[in-house]
Enzyme design. Structure first.
Site, PDB file in Angstrom:
ATOM      1  N   ASN A 168       0.874  -1.180   0.000  1.00 25.08           N
ATOM      2  CA  ASN A 168       0.000   0.000   0.000  1.00 25.08           C
ATOM      3  C   ASN A 168       0.907   1.226   0.000  1.00 25.08           C
ATOM      4  OD1 ASN A 168      -1.742   2.081   0.530  1.00 25.08           O
ATOM      5  ND2 ASN A 168      -2.352   1.381   2.562  1.00 25.08           N
ATOM      6  N   LYS A 171       0.085   4.260  -0.215  1.00 25.36           N
ATOM      7  CA  LYS A 171      -0.556   5.458   0.363  1.00 25.36           C
ATOM      8  C   LYS A 171      -0.341   6.641  -0.605  1.00 25.36           C
ATOM      9  CE  LYS A 171      -0.093   3.288   4.797  1.00 25.36           C
ATOM     10  NZ  LYS A 171       0.067   3.368   6.228  1.00 25.36           N
ATOM     11  N   HIS A 200      -9.397   1.131   5.301  1.00 27.88           N
ATOM     12  CA  HIS A 200      -8.094   1.358   5.939  1.00 27.88           C
ATOM     13  C   HIS A 200      -8.281   2.326   7.103  1.00 27.88           C
ATOM     14  CE1 HIS A 200      -3.968   2.609   6.621  1.00 27.88           C
ATOM     15  NE2 HIS A 200      -3.613   1.495   6.000  1.00 27.88           N
ATOM     16  N   GLU A 249      -6.644   4.771   8.064  1.00 31.62           N
ATOM     17  CA  GLU A 249      -6.456   6.196   7.716  1.00 31.62           C
ATOM     18  C   GLU A 249      -7.721   6.759   7.081  1.00 31.62           C
ATOM     19  OE1 GLU A 249      -2.792   5.605   5.578  1.00 31.62           O
ATOM     20  OE2 GLU A 249      -1.821   5.094   7.482  1.00 31.62           O
ATOM     21  N   GLU A 304      -4.937  -4.751  10.852  1.00 31.53           N
ATOM     22  CA  GLU A 304      -3.915  -3.715  10.980  1.00 31.53           C
ATOM     23  C   GLU A 304      -4.147  -2.940  12.273  1.00 31.53           C
ATOM     24  OE1 GLU A 304      -2.099  -2.624   6.866  1.00 31.53           O
ATOM     25  OE2 GLU A 304      -3.691  -1.232   7.354  1.00 31.53           O
ATOM     26  N   GLY A 327       2.968   2.523  10.662  1.00 31.83           N
ATOM     27  CA  GLY A 327       3.918   3.614  10.456  1.00 31.83           C
ATOM     28  C   GLY A 327       4.663   4.023  11.716  1.00 31.83           C
ATOM     29  N   SER A 334       3.903  -1.973  10.251  1.00 30.74           N
ATOM     30  CA  SER A 334       5.363  -2.030  10.437  1.00 30.74           C
ATOM     31  C   SER A 334       5.971  -3.391  10.101  1.00 30.74           C
ATOM     32  CB  SER A 334       5.741  -1.588  11.855  1.00 30.74           C
ATOM     33  OG  SER A 334       5.339  -0.247  12.072  1.00 30.74           O
TER      34      SER A 334
END
Ligand code: 13P
Length: 256
Positions: A9, A11, A95, A97, A167, A173, A212
């Site tokens: 991904n 992003k 996701h 985010e 996730e 991240g 990560s």
């Protein structure tokens, strides 16, 4: 046996130059048994696909999001059928985010899942708890409500056309990975929940871990019985690191 799946991904990262370089660096790596997909920003999907084709790399290209609507006056949106048109094989939905920064609710994510499946594309449904939710002991409740909202609309067979990704938000991240034990525990709960609806689909469903993942921790994570691959953010931007993670998935698959 479930074939492992590793998805990058990107992003909101990338450019023609980066894709060109990335594909050049990936060229020459040996093909593995693991299914591999990269999800660049929408605008680069056709270019990425063509670059892979001309380099004879067998890898899918996917998208990171889509609209919950089919077509019409929705300025700035991209529909699942448009993504099918440009050759996306997968679409990431839900996701964290998108949920946190763009206010996507479980209901919106479920509508998107339906659009993706109706367009003949494979959904990758993301679920995961925040650090606060984990500390409050709400992990299971949160991930199951995210999963069930989608299963109620598309069923286990719909989800099985694609994949589920766990996730944990606190691992995205941050460099802080869930331990293989922590990840396996949640993956098993997710699979058991699908099993309670349909045992056959539960054993087919690929459940990816994301947060990560790096070349140094991939193999241990992928060795867990209910972890069938990964959803890779930062490390997917470097062809060498992404390939090392794909190799880790293949190594484990070969043993299983
Ligand atoms: P990182 O691998 O950068 O932690 O991102 C994970 C992720 O969000 C993939 O969708």
């Amino acid at each position: 046996m479930r074939r492992s799946l590793v998805v990058g991904n990107w992003k909101m990262n990338g450019s023609f130059e980066l894709i060109d370089q990335w594909v050049s660096n990936y060229t020459g790596f040996m093909e593995t048994t693991t299914e591999t997909v990269v999800c660049p920003p929408f605008v680069y999907i056709p270019f990425f696909k063509n670059r892979l084709l001309t380099s004879a790399i067998s890898m899918g290209v996917g998208a990171q999001n889509c609209s919950q609507y089919e077509s019409g006056a929705y300025t700035g949106e991209v529909s699942a059928s448009m993504l099918a048109d440009v050759g996306s094989s997968y679409v990431i939905i839900g996701h964290s985010e998108r949920r946190q920064l763009f206010g996507e609710t479980n209901e919106v994510v479920a509508e998107k899942a339906k659009r993706v499946i109706d367009a003949g594309v494979r959904p990758i449904l993301c679920v995961g708890e925040t650090l606060e939710q984990r500390q409050n002991g709400q992990t299971v409740e949160v991930v199951l409500s995210q999963l069930n909202a989608v299963l109620d609309v598309v069923g286990t067979a719909g989800l099985c056309t694609g994949a589920l990704a766990y996730e944990p938000v606190w691992a995205i991240g941050t460099g802080k990975t869930a331990t293989p034990e922590e990840a396996q525990q949640v993956h098993k709960i997710l699979r058991d929940s699908v099993k309670s609806r349909n045992p056959a689909d539960a054993s087919l469903l690929r459940i990816l871990y994301g947060g990560s993942v790096k070349p140094s921790n991939a193999e241990k994570l992928f060795s867990c019985p209910d972890i069938d691959g990964g959803l890779i953010g930062g490390a997917s931007l470097k062809a060498e690191d992404f390939y090392a993670i794909v190799q880790a998935a293949s190594a484990v698959e070969d043993i299983n």
